[in-house]
Design an enzyme around this catalytic site. Sequence first.
Site, mmCIF file in Angstrom:
data_model
loop_
_atom_site.group_PDB
_atom_site.id
_atom_site.type_symbol
_atom_site.label_atom_id
_atom_site.label_comp_id
_atom_site.label_asym_id
_atom_site.label_seq_id
_atom_site.Cartn_x
_atom_site.Cartn_y
_atom_site.Cartn_z
ATOM 1 N N GLY A 122 7.582 16.916 -14.830
ATOM 2 C CA GLY A 122 8.871 16.231 -14.934
ATOM 3 C C GLY A 122 9.446 15.912 -13.569
ATOM 4 N N ALA A 193 1.206 43.441 2.423
ATOM 5 C CA ALA A 193 1.397 44.671 1.633
ATOM 6 C C ALA A 193 2.696 44.566 0.860
ATOM 7 C CB ALA A 193 1.400 45.900 2.540
ATOM 8 N N GLY A 194 2.881 43.432 0.179
ATOM 9 C CA GLY A 194 4.058 43.263 -0.680
ATOM 10 C C GLY A 194 3.705 43.687 -2.092
ATOM 11 N N ILE A 196 2.568 41.945 -4.740
ATOM 12 C CA ILE A 196 1.287 41.470 -5.281
ATOM 13 C C ILE A 196 0.124 42.165 -4.580
ATOM 14 C CG2 ILE A 196 -0.243 39.464 -5.530
ATOM 15 C CD1 ILE A 196 2.224 37.719 -5.854
ATOM 16 N N GLU A 215 -0.806 44.125 6.774
ATOM 17 C CA GLU A 215 0.612 43.777 6.669
ATOM 18 C C GLU A 215 1.169 43.464 8.062
ATOM 19 O OE1 GLU A 215 3.162 43.318 4.402
ATOM 20 O OE2 GLU A 215 4.435 43.085 6.179
ATOM 21 N N ASP A 325 12.831 31.350 -9.543
ATOM 22 C CA ASP A 325 12.170 31.421 -8.234
ATOM 23 C C ASP A 325 12.481 30.223 -7.343
ATOM 24 O OD1 ASP A 325 10.950 33.740 -9.089
ATOM 25 O OD2 ASP A 325 8.909 33.085 -8.683
ATOM 26 N N HIS A 457 14.523 66.885 -24.242
ATOM 27 C CA HIS A 457 13.577 67.778 -23.583
ATOM 28 C C HIS A 457 12.339 67.939 -24.449
ATOM 29 C CE1 HIS A 457 11.948 71.067 -21.252
ATOM 30 N NE2 HIS A 457 11.706 71.698 -22.388
HETATM 31 P P1 FAD Z 1 7.681 30.213 -13.019
HETATM 32 O O1 FAD Z 1 7.329 31.351 -13.850
HETATM 33 O O2 FAD Z 1 6.898 29.989 -11.762
HETATM 34 O O3 FAD Z 1 7.563 28.941 -13.952
HETATM 35 C C1 FAD Z 1 7.720 27.651 -13.479
HETATM 36 C C2 FAD Z 1 6.973 26.711 -14.395
HETATM 37 O O4 FAD Z 1 7.340 25.383 -14.045
HETATM 38 C C3 FAD Z 1 5.455 26.754 -14.244
HETATM 39 O O5 FAD Z 1 4.870 26.773 -15.528
HETATM 40 C C4 FAD Z 1 5.098 25.459 -13.524
HETATM 41 O O6 FAD Z 1 3.840 24.945 -13.886
HETATM 42 C C5 FAD Z 1 6.199 24.557 -14.036
HETATM 43 N N1 FAD Z 1 6.498 23.416 -13.166
HETATM 44 C C6 FAD Z 1 6.670 23.388 -11.824
HETATM 45 N N2 FAD Z 1 7.024 22.149 -11.431
HETATM 46 C C7 FAD Z 1 7.104 21.389 -12.561
HETATM 47 C C8 FAD Z 1 7.437 20.047 -12.823
HETATM 48 N N3 FAD Z 1 7.811 19.206 -11.844
HETATM 49 N N4 FAD Z 1 7.375 19.601 -14.097
HETATM 50 C C9 FAD Z 1 7.028 20.438 -15.114
HETATM 51 N N5 FAD Z 1 6.706 21.720 -14.924
HETATM 52 C C10 FAD Z 1 6.751 22.188 -13.659
HETATM 53 N N6 FAD Z 1 8.181 39.420 -11.719
HETATM 54 C C11 FAD Z 1 8.675 40.477 -12.396
HETATM 55 O O7 FAD Z 1 9.879 40.521 -12.670
HETATM 56 N N7 FAD Z 1 7.863 41.501 -12.794
HETATM 57 C C12 FAD Z 1 6.533 41.510 -12.515
HETATM 58 O O8 FAD Z 1 5.838 42.452 -12.879
HETATM 59 C C13 FAD Z 1 5.989 40.412 -11.800
HETATM 60 N N8 FAD Z 1 4.679 40.371 -11.515
HETATM 61 C C14 FAD Z 1 4.175 39.290 -10.845
HETATM 62 C C15 FAD Z 1 2.820 39.278 -10.543
HETATM 63 C C16 FAD Z 1 2.278 38.219 -9.863
HETATM 64 C C17 FAD Z 1 0.808 38.220 -9.540
HETATM 65 C C18 FAD Z 1 3.099 37.111 -9.501
HETATM 66 C C19 FAD Z 1 2.529 35.922 -8.802
HETATM 67 C C20 FAD Z 1 4.443 37.119 -9.794
HETATM 68 C C21 FAD Z 1 4.997 38.211 -10.466
HETATM 69 N N9 FAD Z 1 6.359 38.279 -10.761
HETATM 70 C C22 FAD Z 1 6.863 39.364 -11.414
HETATM 71 C C23 FAD Z 1 7.275 37.200 -10.387
HETATM 72 C C24 FAD Z 1 7.531 36.295 -11.611
HETATM 73 O O9 FAD Z 1 6.310 35.796 -12.078
HETATM 74 C C25 FAD Z 1 8.464 35.165 -11.222
HETATM 75 O O10 FAD Z 1 9.625 35.681 -10.622
HETATM 76 C C26 FAD Z 1 8.854 34.360 -12.446
HETATM 77 O O11 FAD Z 1 7.713 33.847 -13.083
HETATM 78 C C27 FAD Z 1 9.786 33.218 -12.052
HETATM 79 O O12 FAD Z 1 10.116 32.504 -13.188
HETATM 80 P P2 FAD Z 1 10.508 30.964 -13.116
HETATM 81 O O13 FAD Z 1 10.786 30.567 -14.514
HETATM 82 O O14 FAD Z 1 11.534 30.763 -12.083
HETATM 83 O O15 FAD Z 1 9.209 30.214 -12.573
HETATM 84 P P1 NAI Z 2 6.252 39.899 -0.969
HETATM 85 O O1 NAI Z 2 7.372 39.207 -0.319
HETATM 86 O O2 NAI Z 2 6.499 41.005 -1.908
HETATM 87 O O3 NAI Z 2 5.279 40.483 0.156
HETATM 88 C C1 NAI Z 2 4.664 39.678 1.117
HETATM 89 C C2 NAI Z 2 4.250 40.563 2.273
HETATM 90 O O4 NAI Z 2 3.420 39.816 3.122
HETATM 91 C C3 NAI Z 2 5.451 41.047 3.091
HETATM 92 O O5 NAI Z 2 5.378 42.437 3.248
HETATM 93 C C4 NAI Z 2 5.298 40.283 4.393
HETATM 94 O O6 NAI Z 2 5.780 40.983 5.505
HETATM 95 C C5 NAI Z 2 3.797 40.094 4.467
HETATM 96 N N1 NAI Z 2 3.361 38.987 5.313
HETATM 97 C C6 NAI Z 2 3.946 37.776 5.468
HETATM 98 N N2 NAI Z 2 3.209 37.012 6.321
HETATM 99 C C7 NAI Z 2 2.138 37.759 6.694
HETATM 100 C C8 NAI Z 2 1.021 37.509 7.547
HETATM 101 N N3 NAI Z 2 0.864 36.355 8.168
HETATM 102 N N4 NAI Z 2 0.133 38.507 7.709
HETATM 103 C C9 NAI Z 2 0.277 39.691 7.065
HETATM 104 N N5 NAI Z 2 1.316 39.976 6.244
HETATM 105 C C10 NAI Z 2 2.226 39.010 6.051
HETATM 106 O O7 NAI Z 2 5.383 38.739 -1.631
HETATM 107 P P2 NAI Z 2 4.174 38.771 -2.666
HETATM 108 O O8 NAI Z 2 3.510 40.087 -2.716
HETATM 109 O O9 NAI Z 2 3.376 37.566 -2.339
HETATM 110 O O10 NAI Z 2 4.900 38.556 -4.045
HETATM 111 C C11 NAI Z 2 5.795 37.459 -4.203
HETATM 112 C C12 NAI Z 2 6.931 37.834 -5.088
HETATM 113 O O11 NAI Z 2 6.478 37.934 -6.431
HETATM 114 C C13 NAI Z 2 7.528 39.196 -4.786
HETATM 115 O O12 NAI Z 2 8.466 39.129 -3.757
HETATM 116 C C14 NAI Z 2 8.168 39.538 -6.076
HETATM 117 O O13 NAI Z 2 9.438 38.961 -6.103
HETATM 118 C C15 NAI Z 2 7.267 38.883 -7.101
HETATM 119 N N6 NAI Z 2 6.429 39.908 -7.712
HETATM 120 C C16 NAI Z 2 7.032 40.897 -8.426
HETATM 121 C C17 NAI Z 2 6.291 41.897 -9.005
HETATM 122 C C18 NAI Z 2 6.988 42.978 -9.726
HETATM 123 O O14 NAI Z 2 8.165 42.831 -10.017
HETATM 124 N N7 NAI Z 2 6.319 44.084 -10.045
HETATM 125 C C19 NAI Z 2 4.826 41.925 -8.905
HETATM 126 C C20 NAI Z 2 4.301 40.863 -8.090
HETATM 127 C C21 NAI Z 2 5.083 39.892 -7.547
#
Ligand code: FAD
Ligand code: NAI
Length: 478
Positions: A122, A193-194, A196, A215, A325, A457
């Site tokens: 979109g 070391a974030g 993911i 990291e 996001d 408990h």
């Molecule tokens: P998204 O989930 O990214 O959805 C956006 C959607 O929009 C996508 O389907 C994309 O294809 C679509 N889109 C983009 N541009 C367009 C366009 N122009 N037209 C139509 N469609 C479009 N968060 C947690 O709270 N707990 C977790 O355990 C967790 N684990 C994670 C693990 C990983 C590996 C990753 C990468 C992220 C994780 N997150 C986690 C973060 C979480 O996935 C995001 O914060 C969340 O999905 C954000 O939701 P959103 O709706 O903003 O965007």
């Molecule tokens: P993150 O922001 O958690 O961690 C990224 C890490 O990479 C940071 O520690 C940063 O200092 C480091 N970094 C940045 N540039 C670098 C470089 N050039 N070399 C080495 N290290 C570098 O981001 P991540 O892990 O990619 O996850 C993205 C987001 O997705 C998270 O911030 C979180 O919001 C969401 N997420 C949430 C989860 C959950 O709620 N359990 C699980 C996975 C993702």
Amino acid sequence: MSQQFDVVVIGGGPGGYVAAIRASQLGFKTACIDATSNAEGKQSLGGTCLNVGCIPSKALLQSSENFHNAQHGFADHGIQVGTVKMDVAQMLKRKEEIIAKNTGGIAFLFRKNKVTPFHGTGSFKARNGDKWVLEAKLADGKTETIEATHVIVATGSSVRQLPGTTIDNKLVLDNEGALAIPEVPKRLGVVGAGVIGLEMGSVWKRLGSDVTVLEALPAFLGAADEQVAREALKFMTKETGLTIHTGVKISEIKTGKKDVKVTYAVGEGEATTATFDKLIVAIGRVPNTAGLGADAVGLKLSDRGQVEVDDDCRTNLPNVWAIGDVVRGPMLAHKASEEGVAVAERIAGQHPHVDFGVIPWVIYTNPEIAWVGKTEQQLKAEGVEYKKGQFLFSANGRALALGEAKGFVKMLADKKTDRILGVHIVGPFASELIAEAVVAMEFSASSEDIARIVHAHPSLSEALHEAALGCDGRTLHS
Ligand code: FAD
Ligand code: NAI
């Protein structure tokens, strides 16, 4: 002819699909445009979270933990299992089935709530009177023109690219590749070391990879409470077996035919070159705004590429909102969803409130890490006088029975008012335990309130109860 809607949501992740459902519940004619497809080319709603994020990562974390427990945890219970083998293909198949159930569930909810899905990309085209004109480039090649009174941008985020390399999802992987490695790599490198990096690093380490996490920052898990971060680092290196280097500077990445060579220095140390069979890049995520047509209508983006919004998720354009996001704030699914609900309700003239100070964070490693509110270092920096109660899981009967007695619960409360300011947990089921702390803080509870509440408990929640008692120096079991 254009199709007419009251509300159109661009993006079907946890922000967008929830906003669409809520808007429809409130009586608006609602559509949701989402681009994500599954392996068969069909629409797969749920965004990053359901397709390549929260849910699949938790599926793999569970599988790998089960494997680890079968190898290392069962014997203690007197269970002999002989040789344990990992079938990675089956683990990935299970993960795909879980994704399909979840994404199919959203399609069902859309039908139930009469949300019209468009499978495609979109973008904004123009303003026509009091309507926004959008274009959906559909997956089947057609183009649809859609007009809407309100537009909610929920396009989410994608991996931040690491300079000096290209993600091919064969050798250099983003989250998508990291969730689909077909066989356990012998040597796995993880940049970042974030959240993911630690979750995915833990999965593949438990399955047998030699995992090195690189990291850039000198501190480990800088956003977490320092004491929690120290405890987590200890367990992740000593028990999970991750090699974690902080303060790393990568100078070169060379992708060969079968491996990746990364040259890096730790602190002021000499540069060294490590060879990895796969390299996961997890250095944060960037908002998805390319192709959205922001320029066509003057939608304001910040210097960081996010859609600029106020506290209520209003953009600079009338009746255009943005959530999740793609805007400021933590990149968490539950934050995106709550913003989605709130925006739909604001469109309906209601006055909802999202409390950004009480958003829980969870990291699903072993031990799990969860927190809500302020860390000790934040309170110190702000000059807030606080008291602290802490309780070790090693003194909790349920944790001992589970065989998961590592870590602790820490509660921070205002020294004068006793109001809870933060709760930090590292240990078993921290992801579930944190909910009580979130409710308490949302209701402005004091540590005394939690201390006076009867906790079952034996249960892990007794550790939170004891931490609350500890704020007044009267823990009963330590
Ligand atoms: P998204 O989930 O990214 O959805 C956006 C959607 O929009 C996508 O389907 C994309 O294809 C679509 N889109 C983009 N541009 C367009 C366009 N122009 N037209 C139509 N469609 C479009 N968060 C947690 O709270 N707990 C977790 O355990 C967790 N684990 C994670 C693990 C990983 C590996 C990753 C990468 C992220 C994780 N997150 C986690 C973060 C979480 O996935 C995001 O914060 C969340 O999905 C954000 O939701 P959103 O709706 O903003 O965007
Ligand atoms: P993150 O922001 O958690 O961690 C990224 C890490 O990479 C940071 O520690 C940063 O200092 C480091 N970094 C940045 N540039 C670098 C470089 N050039 N070399 C080495 N290290 C570098 O981001 P991540 O892990 O990619 O996850 C993205 C987001 O997705 C998270 O911030 C979180 O919001 C969401 N997420 C949430 C989860 C959950 O709620 N359990 C699980 C996975 C993702």
